[in-house]
Scaffold this motif. Structure first.
Motif, PDB file in Angstrom:
ATOM      1  N   ARG A 148      18.271 -26.369   6.970  1.00  0.00           N
ATOM      2  CA  ARG A 148      19.601 -26.949   7.210  1.00  0.00           C
ATOM      3  C   ARG A 148      19.518 -27.904   8.392  1.00  0.00           C
ATOM      4  O   ARG A 148      18.655 -27.768   9.266  1.00  0.00           O
ATOM      5  N   ASN A 149      20.422 -28.859   8.428  1.00  0.00           N
ATOM      6  CA  ASN A 149      20.482 -29.845   9.502  1.00  0.00           C
ATOM      7  C   ASN A 149      20.362 -29.175  10.870  1.00  0.00           C
ATOM      8  O   ASN A 149      21.139 -28.282  11.209  1.00  0.00           O
ATOM      9  N   ASP A 194       1.245 -18.745  -2.650  1.00  0.00           N
ATOM     10  CA  ASP A 194       1.067 -19.095  -4.061  1.00  0.00           C
ATOM     11  C   ASP A 194       2.365 -19.565  -4.697  1.00  0.00           C
ATOM     12  O   ASP A 194       2.352 -20.427  -5.583  1.00  0.00           O
ATOM     13  N   LYS A 195       3.497 -19.000  -4.253  1.00  0.00           N
ATOM     14  CA  LYS A 195       4.772 -19.296  -4.905  1.00  0.00           C
ATOM     15  C   LYS A 195       5.847 -19.508  -3.841  1.00  0.00           C
ATOM     16  O   LYS A 195       6.373 -18.551  -3.267  1.00  0.00           O
ATOM     17  N   PHE A 196       6.141 -20.775  -3.584  1.00  0.00           N
ATOM     18  CA  PHE A 196       7.121 -21.133  -2.550  1.00  0.00           C
ATOM     19  C   PHE A 196       8.019 -22.236  -3.078  1.00  0.00           C
ATOM     20  O   PHE A 196       7.545 -23.220  -3.648  1.00  0.00           O
ATOM     21  N   HIS A 197       9.324 -22.062  -2.891  1.00  0.00           N
ATOM     22  CA  HIS A 197      10.318 -23.040  -3.341  1.00  0.00           C
ATOM     23  C   HIS A 197      11.235 -23.359  -2.168  1.00  0.00           C
ATOM     24  O   HIS A 197      11.752 -22.448  -1.510  1.00  0.00           O
ATOM     25  N   LEU A 198      11.434 -24.640  -1.882  1.00  0.00           N
ATOM     26  CA  LEU A 198      12.254 -25.057  -0.741  1.00  0.00           C
ATOM     27  C   LEU A 198      13.621 -25.536  -1.210  1.00  0.00           C
ATOM     28  O   LEU A 198      13.730 -26.311  -2.158  1.00  0.00           O
ATOM     29  N   ASP A 203      22.205 -29.408  -0.145  1.00  0.00           N
ATOM     30  CA  ASP A 203      22.190 -29.506  -1.606  1.00  0.00           C
ATOM     31  C   ASP A 203      22.843 -28.280  -2.240  1.00  0.00           C
ATOM     32  O   ASP A 203      23.584 -28.391  -3.223  1.00  0.00           O
ATOM     33  N   LEU A 204      22.570 -27.107  -1.674  1.00  0.00           N
ATOM     34  CA  LEU A 204      23.159 -25.875  -2.191  1.00  0.00           C
ATOM     35  C   LEU A 204      24.671 -25.899  -2.052  1.00  0.00           C
ATOM     36  O   LEU A 204      25.397 -25.490  -2.968  1.00  0.00           O
ATOM     37  N   ALA A 205      25.163 -26.385  -0.916  1.00  0.00           N
ATOM     38  CA  ALA A 205      26.604 -26.418  -0.690  1.00  0.00           C
ATOM     39  C   ALA A 205      27.288 -27.469  -1.555  1.00  0.00           C
ATOM     40  O   ALA A 205      28.434 -27.291  -1.978  1.00  0.00           O
TER      41      ALA A 205
END
Length: 276
Positions: A148-149, A194-198, A203-205
């Motif tokens: 987040r900002n 191995d499994k990371f998502h940013l 964007d979510l808000a």
């Protein structure tokens, strides 16, 4: 007075015995995926956890996982609420560290999870420093980092503080460093996961359905149900999903902004947040 103390000690002892029996009787969770939401304090981890908990295949812990296990030291107990980077020697763990009792952690969390669901979700901001350790010890571990900002996060950390430990709130420079260093550790360690998502909080808000469906795809699940008409209780505030950045930024002084730029400018640049 002595009788009152005795009754209090007795109740505490009985409570401890009951807890140990309950842990012993709790089955070892064996989900298809353990999923950890990680990110700096005040970055949207609570919001994301509550949203993810609405998926029919996901069970999310109702509070931060480090609060419901006796295996991790808590920032609040150490007098550094929302400021784990002050004690990286305690909070940082990698795959080469022995760490705490893994089976006990799983059982303590299992008592608060629906073990019939294939995906179990935990979120604790200090776990941004433990992802590599979790990857080694938790089966099929998936990690969802949220950023987040930095101006909004630093303001929030400083403002919230903790009345028991930091009555005047954290200095803005320390809060900015907590944001920058926490994200630095998380992103650097993510290169070995191995499994990371940013996810970006903004964007979510702005479009929660799209971001949640990306998460569902990352976890190999069907899309999320329509959540557009629902409100969510986030830190005692029940509201729809919305971007709260501007209110925090408006509370910053020109000197605060300069301090954040000087302290955390390198991470603002790395994450693509324009400097004010």
């Amino acid at each position: 007075m002595a009788g009152t103390r005795f009754r209090s000690v007795t109740r505490e002892a009985l409570g401890n015995i009951f807890r140990e029996v309950k842990i012993a009787l709790t089955p070892m969770p064996k989900p298809e995926k353990w999923t950890f939401i990680v990110g700096c304090y005040n970055s949207g981890t609570t919001l994301l956890s509550e949203l993810m908990g609405k998926h029919p295949s996901i069970s999310a812990l109702p509070t931060e996982g480090h609060f419901i296990t006796d295996q991790f030291l808590k920032d609040y107990d150490l007098g550094i609420p929302r400021m784990w980077v002050d004690r990286e020697d305690i909070f940082c763990l990698n795959e080469n560290d022995p760490g705490p009792d893994v089976e006990r952690i799983k059982k303590e969390w299992a008592m608060r999870l629906d073990l019939s669901k294939p995906v179990l979700v935990e979120k604790s901001p200090p776990n941004a420093a433990r992802t590599r350790w979790f990857q080694k010890h938790f089966e099929n571990a998936h990690f969802i980092g949220i950023v987040r900002n930095g101006y909004a996060v630093a303001e929030g950390i400083s403002r919230k503080g903790d009345p028991k430990s930091i009555k005047e709130g954290w200095p803005i420079g320390k809060s900015a460093w907590q944001w920058a260093r926490s994200n630095q550790v998380m992103l650097d360690d993510a290169e070995q996961l191995d499994k990371f998502h940013l996810v970006r909080y903004e964007d979510l808000a702005t479009d929660p359905q799209t971001e949640l469906d990306k998460i569902a795809a990352f976890l190999g699940l069907a899309g999320f149900p329509d959540l557009s008409t629902q409100s969510f209780a986030i830190h005692e505030r029940k509201d729809s999903v919305k971007d709260m950045n501007q209110g925090s930024i408006d509370r910053l002084s020109a000197e605060d902004i300069k301090t954040i730029n000087d302290t955390a400018g390198f991470m603002l640049d790395r994450l693509g947040y324009p400097r004010l």
